[in-house]
Design a protein around this motif. Structure first.
Motif, PDB file in Angstrom:
ATOM      1  N   VAL A  26       4.424  -0.792   3.356  1.00 15.20           N
ATOM      2  CA  VAL A  26       4.086   0.509   2.780  1.00 15.20           C
ATOM      3  C   VAL A  26       5.238   0.916   1.864  1.00 15.20           C
ATOM      4  O   VAL A  26       6.393   1.018   2.308  1.00 15.20           O
ATOM      5  CB  VAL A  26       3.865   1.567   3.874  1.00 15.20           C
ATOM      6  CG1 VAL A  26       3.454   2.892   3.242  1.00 15.20           C
ATOM      7  CG2 VAL A  26       2.812   1.093   4.874  1.00 15.20           C
ATOM      8  N   VAL A  27       4.947   1.117   0.588  1.00 16.21           N
ATOM      9  CA  VAL A  27       5.973   1.356  -0.420  1.00 16.21           C
ATOM     10  C   VAL A  27       5.696   2.683  -1.118  1.00 16.21           C
ATOM     11  O   VAL A  27       4.553   2.982  -1.503  1.00 16.21           O
ATOM     12  CB  VAL A  27       6.008   0.204  -1.449  1.00 16.21           C
ATOM     13  CG1 VAL A  27       6.989   0.516  -2.578  1.00 16.21           C
ATOM     14  CG2 VAL A  27       6.386  -1.101  -0.762  1.00 16.21           C
ATOM     15  N   ALA A  28       6.763   3.475  -1.295  1.00 21.19           N
ATOM     16  CA  ALA A  28       6.663   4.744  -2.023  1.00 21.19           C
ATOM     17  C   ALA A  28       7.839   4.848  -2.973  1.00 21.19           C
ATOM     18  O   ALA A  28       8.995   4.676  -2.561  1.00 21.19           O
ATOM     19  CB  ALA A  28       6.669   5.928  -1.051  1.00 21.19           C
ATOM     20  N   VAL A  43       8.936   2.074   2.959  1.00 21.05           N
ATOM     21  CA  VAL A  43       9.006   3.209   3.890  1.00 21.05           C
ATOM     22  C   VAL A  43       8.344   2.906   5.224  1.00 21.05           C
ATOM     23  O   VAL A  43       8.452   3.678   6.171  1.00 21.05           O
ATOM     24  CB  VAL A  43       8.369   4.471   3.284  1.00 21.05           C
ATOM     25  CG1 VAL A  43       9.165   4.939   2.069  1.00 21.05           C
ATOM     26  CG2 VAL A  43       6.899   4.228   2.924  1.00 21.05           C
ATOM     27  N   GLY A  44       7.659   1.760   5.314  1.00 19.85           N
ATOM     28  CA  GLY A  44       7.016   1.428   6.576  1.00 19.85           C
ATOM     29  C   GLY A  44       6.241   0.130   6.489  1.00 19.85           C
ATOM     30  O   GLY A  44       6.216  -0.531   5.454  1.00 19.85           O
ATOM     31  N   VAL A  45       5.631  -0.205   7.604  1.00 18.33           N
ATOM     32  CA  VAL A  45       4.757  -1.372   7.688  1.00 18.33           C
ATOM     33  C   VAL A  45       3.542  -0.967   8.508  1.00 18.33           C
ATOM     34  O   VAL A  45       3.654  -0.233   9.494  1.00 18.33           O
ATOM     35  CB  VAL A  45       5.473  -2.565   8.364  1.00 18.33           C
ATOM     36  CG1 VAL A  45       4.476  -3.647   8.751  1.00 18.33           C
ATOM     37  CG2 VAL A  45       6.526  -3.150   7.450  1.00 18.33           C
ATOM     38  N   ALA A  86       7.337   3.436  10.724  1.00 26.12           N
ATOM     39  CA  ALA A  86       8.361   3.813   9.751  1.00 26.12           C
ATOM     40  C   ALA A  86       9.677   3.096  10.047  1.00 26.12           C
ATOM     41  O   ALA A  86       9.914   2.642  11.170  1.00 26.12           O
ATOM     42  CB  ALA A  86       8.570   5.324   9.781  1.00 26.12           C
ATOM     43  N   SER A  87      10.512   2.975   9.019  1.00 28.26           N
ATOM     44  CA  SER A  87      11.838   2.333   9.153  1.00 28.26           C
ATOM     45  C   SER A  87      11.730   0.978   9.837  1.00 28.26           C
ATOM     46  O   SER A  87      12.337   0.736  10.895  1.00 28.26           O
ATOM     47  CB  SER A  87      12.795   3.245   9.922  1.00 28.26           C
ATOM     48  OG  SER A  87      12.912   4.508   9.306  1.00 28.26           O
ATOM     49  N   PRO A  88      10.948   0.062   9.285  1.00 29.56           N
ATOM     50  CA  PRO A  88      10.748  -1.227   9.954  1.00 29.56           C
ATOM     51  C   PRO A  88      11.999  -2.098   9.932  1.00 29.56           C
ATOM     52  O   PRO A  88      12.890  -1.926   9.087  1.00 29.56           O
ATOM     53  CB  PRO A  88       9.637  -1.877   9.124  1.00 29.56           C
ATOM     54  CG  PRO A  88       9.807  -1.282   7.758  1.00 29.56           C
ATOM     55  CD  PRO A  88      10.236   0.134   7.995  1.00 29.56           C
ATOM     56  N   VAL A  89      12.057  -3.024  10.865  1.00 27.10           N
ATOM     57  CA  VAL A  89      13.113  -4.034  10.877  1.00 27.10           C
ATOM     58  C   VAL A  89      12.904  -4.945   9.670  1.00 27.10           C
ATOM     59  O   VAL A  89      11.768  -5.354   9.380  1.00 27.10           O
ATOM     60  CB  VAL A  89      13.063  -4.859  12.177  1.00 27.10           C
ATOM     61  CG1 VAL A  89      14.172  -5.910  12.199  1.00 27.10           C
ATOM     62  CG2 VAL A  89      13.173  -3.944  13.390  1.00 27.10           C
ATOM     63  N   THR A  90      13.973  -5.266   8.964  1.00 27.84           N
ATOM     64  CA  THR A  90      13.860  -6.084   7.754  1.00 27.84           C
ATOM     65  C   THR A  90      14.855  -7.249   7.807  1.00 27.84           C
ATOM     66  O   THR A  90      15.742  -7.293   8.662  1.00 27.84           O
ATOM     67  CB  THR A  90      14.140  -5.252   6.485  1.00 27.84           C
ATOM     68  OG1 THR A  90      15.495  -4.788   6.510  1.00 27.84           O
ATOM     69  CG2 THR A  90      13.196  -4.053   6.401  1.00 27.84           C
ATOM     70  N   VAL A 126       0.854  -1.174   0.000  1.00 27.29           N
ATOM     71  CA  VAL A 126       0.000   0.000   0.000  1.00 27.29           C
ATOM     72  C   VAL A 126       0.895   1.231   0.000  1.00 27.29           C
ATOM     73  O   VAL A 126       2.032   1.170   0.494  1.00 27.29           O
ATOM     74  CB  VAL A 126      -0.937  -0.019   1.235  1.00 27.29           C
ATOM     75  CG1 VAL A 126      -0.158   0.123   2.519  1.00 27.29           C
ATOM     76  CG2 VAL A 126      -2.018   1.033   1.125  1.00 27.29           C
ATOM     77  N   GLY A 127       0.422   2.298  -0.563  1.00 28.65           N
ATOM     78  CA  GLY A 127       1.182   3.536  -0.557  1.00 28.65           C
ATOM     79  C   GLY A 127       0.924   4.339   0.701  1.00 28.65           C
ATOM     80  O   GLY A 127      -0.114   4.175   1.352  1.00 28.65           O
TER      81      GLY A 127
END
Length: 206
Positions: free
Chosen positions: A31-33, A38-40, A71-75, A8-9
């Motif tokens: 969350v993708v931009a 950019v987030g989850v 924002a800035s989620p752990v990946t 989702v944006g």
């Protein structure tokens, strides 16, 4: 993990994100931009607290996802060992880990994915019996117990060890490929092992 997850944006509304979750029957959305993560956002971020006025729920639904996301989620990377990913989930008290390859989102790993792996590793997804042992923490002890099981013609599906109840011991969980484990438990006890499970539980007679 789930490859190519629904995203989702950040400008999408909370109501739109919640609808996507309901359609896909999942609880987390990356969350993708501009092609970048950019987030989850989690299901719990998108619903008003129980007992909240209807107006509060409606107001939340109109807000952009950017206002409620993490924002800035752990990946993780797609080749991260599952145990390392599980540790990250536990340490950060989170429910999902987006998977990035060359900074591009390629998947998402959730708690449910880890549970499915655990179920498969522990042999709980097929007919079998759980047998527990307490062994001395010395070379060869586990091998001797497994020989007893093998001599009965019973296949071992999984073997898991952990620190035992006393210093110098190991707890062992055997998942035996039989639904009639009584003869296996009896044979282990007869061989001097502290074994329990379907059949004869407890330590050997002395």
């Amino acid at each position: 993990m789930t490859p190519r997850p629904v995203t989702v944006g950040p400008d999408a509304t909370v109501a739109a994100a919640l609808a996507a979750m309901r359609r896909g029957r999942f609880r987390h959305l990356p969350v993708v931009a501009g092609g970048e993560l950019v987030g989850v956002v989690a299901h719990g971020d998108l619903e008003a607290s129980p007992g909240s006025p209807v107006e509060a729920a409606e107001s939340l639904g109109d807000r952009p996802v950017a206002e409620v996301m993490s924002a800035s989620p752990v990946t993780v990377s797609p080749d991260e060992p599952v145990e390392a990913a599980a540790r990250l989930l536990a340490e950060h008290a989170i429910g999902c880990l987006p998977a990035l390859l060359d900074d591009q989102l390629v998947g998402i790993l959730t708690e449910s994915d880890v549970f499915r792996v655990l179920l498969r590793l522990l042999g709980g997804d097929q007919p079998s019996s759980r047998i527990t042992l307490v062994l001395p923490d010395v070379p060869g002890a586990l091998g001797r117990a497994m020989t007893v099981v093998g001599d009965l013609g019973v296949n071992l599906i999984t073997v898991v060890t952990e620190p035992g109840p006393e210093p110098g011991t190991r707890g062992v969980v055997l998942r035996a490929g039989t639904i009639n484990a009584a003869p296996v438990v009896a044979a282990l006890v007869a061989a001097g092992f502290s074994a329990s499970g379907p059949g004869r539980p407890g330590p050997p007679d002395r």
